[in-house]
Scaffold this motif. Structure first.
Motif, PDB file in Angstrom:
ATOM      1  N   GLU A  11     -13.693  -1.345   0.937  1.00  0.00           N
ATOM      2  CA  GLU A  11     -14.009  -0.555  -1.380  1.00  0.00           C
ATOM      3  C   GLU A  11     -14.405  -2.190  -1.474  1.00  0.00           C
ATOM      4  O   GLU A  11     -14.142  -3.025  -1.295  1.00  0.00           O
ATOM      5  CB  GLU A  11     -12.483  -0.340  -1.510  1.00  0.00           C
ATOM      6  N   ILE A  19      -3.220   3.771  -4.431  1.00  0.00           N
ATOM      7  CA  ILE A  19      -5.622   2.958  -4.307  1.00  0.00           C
ATOM      8  C   ILE A  19      -4.763   2.313  -3.286  1.00  0.00           C
ATOM      9  O   ILE A  19      -5.017   1.381  -3.770  1.00  0.00           O
ATOM     10  CB  ILE A  19      -5.362   2.428  -5.543  1.00  0.00           C
ATOM     11  N   VAL A  20      -6.316   2.860  -2.202  1.00  0.00           N
ATOM     12  CA  VAL A  20      -6.399   2.340  -1.471  1.00  0.00           C
ATOM     13  C   VAL A  20      -6.793   0.969  -2.247  1.00  0.00           C
ATOM     14  O   VAL A  20      -8.083   1.185  -3.056  1.00  0.00           O
ATOM     15  CB  VAL A  20      -7.319   3.204  -0.220  1.00  0.00           C
ATOM     16  N   THR A  25       1.063  -0.848   0.274  1.00  0.00           N
ATOM     17  CA  THR A  25       0.178  -0.036   0.018  1.00  0.00           C
ATOM     18  C   THR A  25       0.584   1.130   0.015  1.00  0.00           C
ATOM     19  O   THR A  25       2.023   1.250  -0.140  1.00  0.00           O
ATOM     20  CB  THR A  25      -0.333   0.025   1.116  1.00  0.00           C
ATOM     21  N   HIS A  26      -0.059   2.063   0.215  1.00  0.00           N
ATOM     22  CA  HIS A  26       1.220   3.461   0.781  1.00  0.00           C
ATOM     23  C   HIS A  26       1.756   3.187   1.498  1.00  0.00           C
ATOM     24  O   HIS A  26       2.690   4.282   1.557  1.00  0.00           O
ATOM     25  CB  HIS A  26      -0.170   4.632   0.334  1.00  0.00           C
ATOM     26  N   SER A  34       0.934   0.219  -4.401  1.00  0.00           N
ATOM     27  CA  SER A  34       0.225   1.145  -5.058  1.00  0.00           C
ATOM     28  C   SER A  34      -0.787   1.972  -4.070  1.00  0.00           C
ATOM     29  O   SER A  34      -0.752   1.747  -2.330  1.00  0.00           O
ATOM     30  CB  SER A  34      -0.573   0.891  -5.643  1.00  0.00           C
ATOM     31  N   HIS A  41       5.234   4.495  -4.056  1.00  0.00           N
ATOM     32  CA  HIS A  41       5.571   3.123  -5.610  1.00  0.00           C
ATOM     33  C   HIS A  41       6.522   2.761  -5.772  1.00  0.00           C
ATOM     34  O   HIS A  41       7.722   2.560  -6.362  1.00  0.00           O
ATOM     35  CB  HIS A  41       5.058   4.082  -6.875  1.00  0.00           C
ATOM     36  N   THR A  86     -13.896  -3.511  -4.033  1.00  0.00           N
ATOM     37  CA  THR A  86     -12.782  -4.544  -4.953  1.00  0.00           C
ATOM     38  C   THR A  86     -12.471  -5.407  -3.329  1.00  0.00           C
ATOM     39  O   THR A  86     -12.205  -6.637  -4.293  1.00  0.00           O
ATOM     40  CB  THR A  86     -12.071  -3.775  -5.274  1.00  0.00           C
ATOM     41  N   GLY A 124      -6.081  -1.317  -3.513  1.00  0.00           N
ATOM     42  CA  GLY A 124      -4.990  -1.852  -4.835  1.00  0.00           C
ATOM     43  C   GLY A 124      -4.246  -2.624  -4.889  1.00  0.00           C
ATOM     44  O   GLY A 124      -4.173  -3.669  -6.171  1.00  0.00           O
TER      45      GLY A 124
END
Ligand code: TPP
Length: 351
Positions: free
Chosen positions: A175, A140-141, A89-90, A138, A126, A177, A143
């Motif tokens: 999310e 994008i939470v 993640t971030h 990534s 990244h 996903t 992701g």
């Protein structure tokens, strides 16, 4: 057909009952305990240096620090092979380091230098080091989750005994996903381990303000996963559980989810503690700092005479030197050439 998939789904539930009935028993071997300690310290000292360099405006990219959560990345990655894949993640410095990522390349990336692990183009959020199986982080939470499922599907189709791991925060469970990925992983019995680092907050919202049911591991049970939840960040517990579920995934016994209750000591992003934001209290932070996973293991190693005070100082010194060297390496490295700015952005013309 229906019957078959039903019995597939029953297997992990029965395993789960077994796992819950017999919680953490045997302690890992001494050399593993020492490795876990060293790795957590490596992550902590790297992050403390990063905090210092962000404060000095030396590192300019937004950096989400992992201090306090070290037991999770360390406990999980200790049972992974080099050819297993990690998606992150971030907040990924700890995951990168625990999978064996190079410190020089990480620091250079934070400095935006061409020698960075993403050639200075990605920054803190990244990172990528495919040679050690750290495929990428990534911002994008959630992701990381479908990517890990996709990798696990590929392993499964190729009949390889490799495992994919997705690290994500409690915020990712909001999310869509997350649900879709859990479903396909459960349905296809994929070799994937989902690791939810529930640090109670997603940016500035408490988990209870985001989720109708905050028992994340229980949600995953309905997808036929072997699920575990831990109320604190004890690296030995994480290690023992992760080892079990990684080995199960490798044997083709399907996916699992581990929910680790943990805490980030610093604010959402950057080096500050953010106690002035009216979100979390000093008392809450103090309670979690008192459960510091590194202090806890250090005490255990000293009490059991597996390490001496001198060993501790030596290990700290060695790690600190490697980190200080990484700063020198980063600062000496050039920035990427401006002319290459658009390289790898658009498809190259094929003549
Ligand atoms: C899809 C998406 N939505 C929103 C954001 C903005 N954002 C960045 S980090 C974050 C919070 C993530 O919280 P969590 O997943 O719990 O991880 P933590 O920061 O606690 O480690 C949000 C909402 C984003 N990057 N991606």
């Amino acid at each position: 057909m229906k019957k078959e998939s039903r019995s597939n789904l029953e297997a992990p539930h029965s395993m789960q009952k077994k796992a819950e009935k017999q919680p953490q028993q045997s302690s890992p071997p001494q050399d593993i305990l020492k490795q876990l300690y060293r790795m957590m310290l490596r992550i902590r000292l790297f992050e403390e240096k990063t905090a210092e360099l962000v404060q000095k405006n030396e590192i300019l990219c937004p950096s989400h620090l992992y201090i306090g959560q070290e037991a999770v990345a360390t406990g999980v990655s200790a049972s992974l092979r080099l050819d297993d894949y990690v998606f992150s993640t971030h907040r990924s410095h700890g995951h990168y380091i625990a999978k064996g990522g190079d410190l020089n390349a990480l620091m250079a990336e934070l400095y935006g230098r061409v020698t960075g692990c993403s050639r200075g183009r990605g920054g803190s959020m990244h990172l990528s080091s495919p040679e050690v199986g750290f495929i990428g982080s990534s911002a994008i939470v959630a992701g990381s989750i479908p990517l890990a499922v996709g990798a696990a599907l590929a392993f499964s189709l190729r009949r390889q005994d490799r495992v994919a791991v997705a690290f994500f925060g409690d915020g990712a469970v909001n999310e869509g996903t997350w649900y879709e990925s859990m479903n396909i992983a459960g349905l296809r019995r994929l070799p994937v381990v989902f690791v939810c680092e529930n640090n109670l907050y997603s940016t500035h919202m408490h988990v209870a303000a985001c989720l109708a049911d905050t028992d994340i591991h229980r949600k995953a049970e309905m997808f036929g996963m072997l699920c575990h939840s831990y109320g604190n960040t004890n690296v030995v517990e994480v290690y023992v559980t992760a080892k079990k579920v990684i080995e199960a995934a490798r044997r083709g016994e399907g996916p699992s989810l581990i929910e680790c209750m943990t805490y980030r000591w610093r604010g959402h992003v950057g080096p500050n503690y953010d106690l002035d934001k009216g979100l979390r209290s000093k008392e809450e932070l103090d309670q979690w700092m008192a459960k510091d996973p590194i202090n806890r293991l250090e005490k255990q190693l000293l009490q059991n005479k597996l390490l001496t005070e001198r060993d501790v100082q030596r290990i700290r010194g060695e790690i600190q030197k490697a980190i200080d060297d990484s700063v020198v390496y980063a600062k000496k490295s050039p920035f990427p050439d401006e002319k290459t700015l658009l390289n790898n952005v658009f498809k190259e013309k094929i003549n």
